[in-house]
Design a protein around this motif. Sequence first.
Motif, PDB file in Angstrom:
ATOM      1  N   ASP A 184     -12.232  27.281  -7.980  1.00 55.46           N
ATOM      2  CA  ASP A 184     -11.373  27.979  -7.012  1.00 55.46           C
ATOM      3  C   ASP A 184     -12.092  28.030  -5.663  1.00 55.46           C
ATOM      4  N   ILE A 185     -11.976  26.947  -4.902  1.00 53.58           N
ATOM      5  CA  ILE A 185     -12.658  26.830  -3.613  1.00 53.58           C
ATOM      6  C   ILE A 185     -12.104  27.827  -2.605  1.00 53.58           C
ATOM      7  N   ASN A 186     -10.800  27.995  -2.580  1.00 49.80           N
ATOM      8  CA  ASN A 186     -10.164  28.891  -1.619  1.00 49.80           C
ATOM      9  C   ASN A 186     -10.696  30.318  -1.756  1.00 49.80           C
ATOM     10  N   LYS A 187     -10.729  30.817  -2.969  1.00 49.08           N
ATOM     11  CA  LYS A 187     -11.167  32.197  -3.195  1.00 49.08           C
ATOM     12  C   LYS A 187     -12.633  32.376  -2.817  1.00 49.08           C
ATOM     13  N   ALA A 188     -13.466  31.369  -3.137  1.00 52.86           N
ATOM     14  CA  ALA A 188     -14.892  31.473  -2.838  1.00 52.86           C
ATOM     15  C   ALA A 188     -15.134  31.573  -1.334  1.00 52.86           C
ATOM     16  N   LEU A 189     -14.473  30.720  -0.552  1.00 52.86           N
ATOM     17  CA  LEU A 189     -14.696  30.715   0.892  1.00 52.86           C
ATOM     18  C   LEU A 189     -14.091  31.946   1.562  1.00 52.86           C
ATOM     19  N   LEU A 190     -12.956  32.417   1.086  1.00 50.34           N
ATOM     20  CA  LEU A 190     -12.369  33.630   1.658  1.00 50.34           C
ATOM     21  C   LEU A 190     -13.225  34.858   1.345  1.00 50.34           C
ATOM     22  N   THR A 191     -13.828  34.883   0.159  1.00 52.14           N
ATOM     23  CA  THR A 191     -14.755  35.978  -0.185  1.00 52.14           C
ATOM     24  C   THR A 191     -15.951  35.972   0.753  1.00 52.14           C
ATOM     25  N   ALA A 192     -16.476  34.757   1.047  1.00 52.43           N
ATOM     26  CA  ALA A 192     -17.607  34.632   1.969  1.00 52.43           C
ATOM     27  C   ALA A 192     -17.225  35.128   3.367  1.00 52.43           C
ATOM     28  N   ALA A 193     -16.038  34.741   3.841  1.00 56.58           N
ATOM     29  CA  ALA A 193     -15.592  35.170   5.165  1.00 56.58           C
ATOM     30  C   ALA A 193     -15.481  36.695   5.238  1.00 56.58           C
TER      31      ALA A 193
ATOM     32  N   ASN B 202     -13.478  13.591   2.150  1.00 60.35           N
ATOM     33  CA  ASN B 202     -12.607  13.737   3.310  1.00 60.35           C
ATOM     34  C   ASN B 202     -12.147  15.185   3.463  1.00 60.35           C
ATOM     35  N   PHE B 203     -11.819  15.825   2.353  1.00 56.45           N
ATOM     36  CA  PHE B 203     -11.408  17.226   2.368  1.00 56.45           C
ATOM     37  C   PHE B 203     -12.546  18.117   2.855  1.00 56.45           C
ATOM     38  N   LEU B 204     -13.748  17.918   2.314  1.00 60.70           N
ATOM     39  CA  LEU B 204     -14.892  18.741   2.714  1.00 60.70           C
ATOM     40  C   LEU B 204     -15.237  18.528   4.187  1.00 60.70           C
ATOM     41  N   GLU B 205     -15.111  17.285   4.649  1.00 61.06           N
ATOM     42  CA  GLU B 205     -15.438  16.988   6.040  1.00 61.06           C
ATOM     43  C   GLU B 205     -14.480  17.711   6.983  1.00 61.06           C
ATOM     44  N   LYS B 206     -13.204  17.655   6.666  1.00 63.97           N
ATOM     45  CA  LYS B 206     -12.220  18.349   7.512  1.00 63.97           C
ATOM     46  C   LYS B 206     -12.435  19.855   7.471  1.00 63.97           C
ATOM     47  N   LEU B 207     -12.734  20.382   6.308  1.00 64.69           N
ATOM     48  CA  LEU B 207     -12.999  21.811   6.140  1.00 64.69           C
ATOM     49  C   LEU B 207     -14.171  22.248   7.017  1.00 64.69           C
ATOM     50  N   ALA B 208     -15.241  21.434   7.033  1.00 64.18           N
ATOM     51  CA  ALA B 208     -16.426  21.768   7.826  1.00 64.18           C
ATOM     52  C   ALA B 208     -16.152  21.646   9.319  1.00 64.18           C
ATOM     53  N   LEU B 209     -15.513  20.546   9.735  1.00 61.13           N
ATOM     54  CA  LEU B 209     -15.275  20.319  11.154  1.00 61.13           C
ATOM     55  C   LEU B 209     -14.365  21.378  11.762  1.00 61.13           C
ATOM     56  N   GLU B 210     -13.407  21.864  10.984  1.00 63.53           N
ATOM     57  CA  GLU B 210     -12.507  22.908  11.483  1.00 63.53           C
ATOM     58  C   GLU B 210     -13.242  24.234  11.686  1.00 63.53           C
ATOM     59  N   ASN B 211     -14.470  24.328  11.141  1.00 61.88           N
ATOM     60  CA  ASN B 211     -15.203  25.585  11.228  1.00 61.88           C
ATOM     61  C   ASN B 211     -16.605  25.383  11.811  1.00 61.88           C
ATOM     62  N   GLY B 212     -16.702  24.440  12.744  1.00 63.67           N
ATOM     63  CA  GLY B 212     -17.915  24.290  13.548  1.00 63.67           C
ATOM     64  C   GLY B 212     -19.126  23.738  12.849  1.00 63.67           C
TER      65      GLY B 212
ATOM     66  N   ARG C  25      -3.597  24.143   2.925  1.00 61.54           N
ATOM     67  CA  ARG C  25      -3.552  25.613   2.872  1.00 61.54           C
ATOM     68  C   ARG C  25      -4.964  26.190   2.835  1.00 61.54           C
ATOM     69  N   ILE C  26      -5.856  25.546   2.075  1.00 58.62           N
ATOM     70  CA  ILE C  26      -7.237  26.044   2.005  1.00 58.62           C
ATOM     71  C   ILE C  26      -7.891  25.970   3.381  1.00 58.62           C
ATOM     72  N   ILE C  27      -7.725  24.834   4.055  1.00 63.87           N
ATOM     73  CA  ILE C  27      -8.331  24.648   5.382  1.00 63.87           C
ATOM     74  C   ILE C  27      -7.802  25.682   6.361  1.00 63.87           C
ATOM     75  N   ASP C  28      -6.488  25.900   6.361  1.00 63.72           N
ATOM     76  CA  ASP C  28      -5.891  26.892   7.262  1.00 63.72           C
ATOM     77  C   ASP C  28      -6.372  28.300   6.933  1.00 63.72           C
ATOM     78  N   ASN C  29      -6.432  28.629   5.644  1.00 61.17           N
ATOM     79  CA  ASN C  29      -6.872  29.969   5.224  1.00 61.17           C
ATOM     80  C   ASN C  29      -8.307  30.248   5.676  1.00 61.17           C
ATOM     81  N   VAL C  30      -9.188  29.264   5.468  1.00 63.51           N
ATOM     82  CA  VAL C  30     -10.605  29.462   5.781  1.00 63.51           C
ATOM     83  C   VAL C  30     -10.813  29.560   7.290  1.00 63.51           C
ATOM     84  N   LYS C  31     -10.136  28.695   8.037  1.00 67.65           N
ATOM     85  CA  LYS C  31     -10.284  28.730   9.497  1.00 67.65           C
ATOM     86  C   LYS C  31      -9.818  30.075  10.058  1.00 67.65           C
ATOM     87  N   ARG C  32      -8.706  30.569   9.550  1.00 67.99           N
ATOM     88  CA  ARG C  32      -8.179  31.854  10.024  1.00 67.99           C
ATOM     89  C   ARG C  32      -9.120  33.000   9.644  1.00 67.99           C
ATOM     90  N   SER C  33      -9.685  32.947   8.432  1.00 73.48           N
ATOM     91  CA  SER C  33     -10.539  34.045   7.960  1.00 73.48           C
ATOM     92  C   SER C  33     -11.909  34.046   8.629  1.00 73.48           C
TER      93      SER C  33
END
Length: 895
Positions: free
Chosen positions: A378-387, A451-461, A424-432
């Motif tokens: 559950d990647i989404n939950k882990a990153l939102l918990t961190a945020a 590709n997913f991890l790269e986009k996730l990282a780039l959207e968050n600096g 949805r995960i990328i949008d959720n993490v960027k917003r949080s």
Amino acid sequence: MFDFGVCFCTNFHWSELLTNPESDRRRSLRAMGNLQRWSLLISALVTLCPLPSCHGGKKMEIRSMHIHSRVSSRFARTFVTTIIQNLLNSSQEAIFEMELPKTAFITNFTMIIDNVANVGIVKDKAEAKKKYQKAVSRGHSAGLVQSTGRKMENFKISVNVGPLSTATFKLVYEELLKRQLGNYELYLRIRPKELVENFQINVDIIEPQGIRFLQAVATFMTNELSDVVRINRTENKAHIEFKPTLRQQRQCPDCAETLLDGDLRITYDVRREGSAGKVQIVNGYFVHYFAPTNLKRLPKNVLFIIDHSGSMFGNKIKQTYEAFTKILEDMPMEDYIGILIFNDKVDNWKKSLVRATTKNIKKAKEFVTKITARGGTDINKALLTAAKMLTNATINNALPPMSASMIIFLSDGEPTSGTTDHKRIIDNVKRSLDGQAALYCLGFGNGVDFNFLEKLALENGGLARRIYEDSDSALQLQGFYNEVANPMLLNIELQYLDNSVDYVTRNSFRHYYQGSEIIVAGRISNNSLETLTAEVKAQGFSEPFSMTVETPVQEEEDEVSREQRYIFGDFTERLWAYLTIEQLLIKQISAEGKEIMKTTENALGLSLKYNFVTPLTSMVVTSPEEEKSDELVANKPKEDDSLAELDESYDSVDSHYYGYYDNEENLPIDIKSLVEVFATQAPVCESFHIILGNPNETDRICVKVTEAPGVTVNVFHDEMTGITVNGKLSDNGSHFVRFGLENKKARLKGDVNANNITLIRDGQVTIYDWTAAIECPGFLKTNIEQITFPLDVGANFTITATGLSLHLSLFVDSGYSASNLTTGVLGQLVNTDVRLNSDSFSVGPKIIPVHRVTGCDFTPHGEQRRGHCQHVRLSPENLLGGAGYIVSDMFTIPQ
């Protein structure tokens, strides 16, 4: 980072038996040859013409190999020139193969065959791909950058060299040397694979700032060879030369093998005086190098997120806690740390980040070493918990006010629990996160969707980095952490005053880390400008950082600048183009809508203008062989490519070969005899990957998957039943080495390789060896060598293990009926829209040729017999969905 090798494969061409060397028949027959086919032919002809007497035991020789790298202010241009000679009275095929840095762009490739130069031209990739496919369809060789490794890409191209002729290969590539941990490194991977009489490496470095230190080290170095590496260095220049004699290249005094097999690594750094950096201006373009010294380190807040789902079982989780134990030991006391572990749920070590005191580090290490792998992802939950943890810490003033916050996220797989949609995960993490921390994503192993991890990282600096599943994975994790372990500045802005510049590359950065370097380039837009003023603003440990540097636009030409122009006259403009393309390609990853098209068009335009082979372009080289219309194409893969676009459709006796039997009465008598010898002595059944058939009938459909070696393909997918089968090809493409099986209705996944079988049901992971008996809904194993995976009533997949090879069969009786939603390499052949004709399959609008042969060995597939086969070769061109059947990991469902 450069691997060079030239392999030579002697081809006994049919033209050697013809009296008319210009015969049309000779040209037709020679066009169909390749390495494996000719190897079979030579074996069949040993009784007619023993190789030693016919060829005199000679072969091609590498006459010279010269590598020359010219580095001007960190920008390197490397020239590779190799001359070979064919010593035989017959043609030979030369396979030119080398490794070059992933960060490099090829700018030129030239072949000179029989004094005729064939120069590469960079074209739009779509246009070049048509030419590539045309060459492959005719059975001609095609070259391309075909695989990615840690730091290398493999360039391979093959050409035919005539009797007693010479061939010269010239390759040029350019790269910007990035500073890491205080060093610039130029890698040359050296593998000539044989002794070379005239072997030489020269490296020229010019750095106007001055060279602070420089060293050259080779992994293959002996005491004797160490004296051969000569370094001449002045304040601003260095020349490195490596020119071993034949005797010095030998592994031993009487050996014919070379010991030149490894890396030559040149490491250096430059002197730094002004904290605002150094600006160089040449021909109207500027480059600004910023790497300040004597700054006080900022404390950092690091939140580690560790995936411990079932797929991390074994070495991955072991290497992860080994790495994190070492990382924790190196944490300074002023830093703050937090640790989250996750599978289908999230657990934290502490509810908030805490100081890295000796006591806390000890407890953190104990926590990490107790991690076990099981469950979903559950990647989404882990990153939102961190945020949320970081937000709460900021609100409660629990972190130092002037500090650098970062999340280091490690995972090896796809999201399988909770929110699984990537967008949805990328949008959720960027917003949080909302810019409060940089996110660094570390993708463990080949199964991860990079590709997913790269986009996730780039959207968050942040950025993404692949961690290769190898014995040194723990060191790779530590190495990445060391790069970001010492933040020195926050929110860096490099500004150029008085509206004096345009087309400036990225000039704002979240962090500056010790040992790195920020580079900004652009064009001088004011023709009357006398001085370029650059201002750098940032936030330091205790106060804002602000420095200015002024540089005359027309610098006085001293000896260093004259020599710099001599070895690389337009390096500032090319460095600007290189950096701009690189940043546009990164921007393309996270762009959406019209922005994607605009970014792509800009990157493509620059790639074509400056003759760079990038992921958007290809280099087309006119082939020197008989038909001048055929061309060779060099492509560049991206890091997230699961395959290169190589289609080895003609790697053994194929359907084109059989066409010549229909016409054999029209062949000259000696050719006819040759065909008869080959037909009777060579194997009549080529190798294949999969068989399909009715268990009550003797004939089988034998499927060969002509994809690039090492890729994972979707073999079968049925949307109605939820059954998916993916298979990973071996490194040479001859067999499968791993299968991923999924039955959604049974909530079952299976990961099968030659060593063990892993079953995942409802997140619970169980690992069996091949001696075990297994019986559960959707999976059956009753003997040592075979697995049954039911598809539906009347249809079963079987996987048979033979040594390290895995073989797949699908047995379908008359009671089975597939739907139009059944797809995949094999799935398309049982689709209701398929018709089997005498010489082809009709799959919707596609016509796939087949040919019937006898004597095929079914033993590897668990049938102790030989029988008749309808051979079908499936490649991207004749699949219903094209290259969409290549998948990123063992459990990806094709879209």
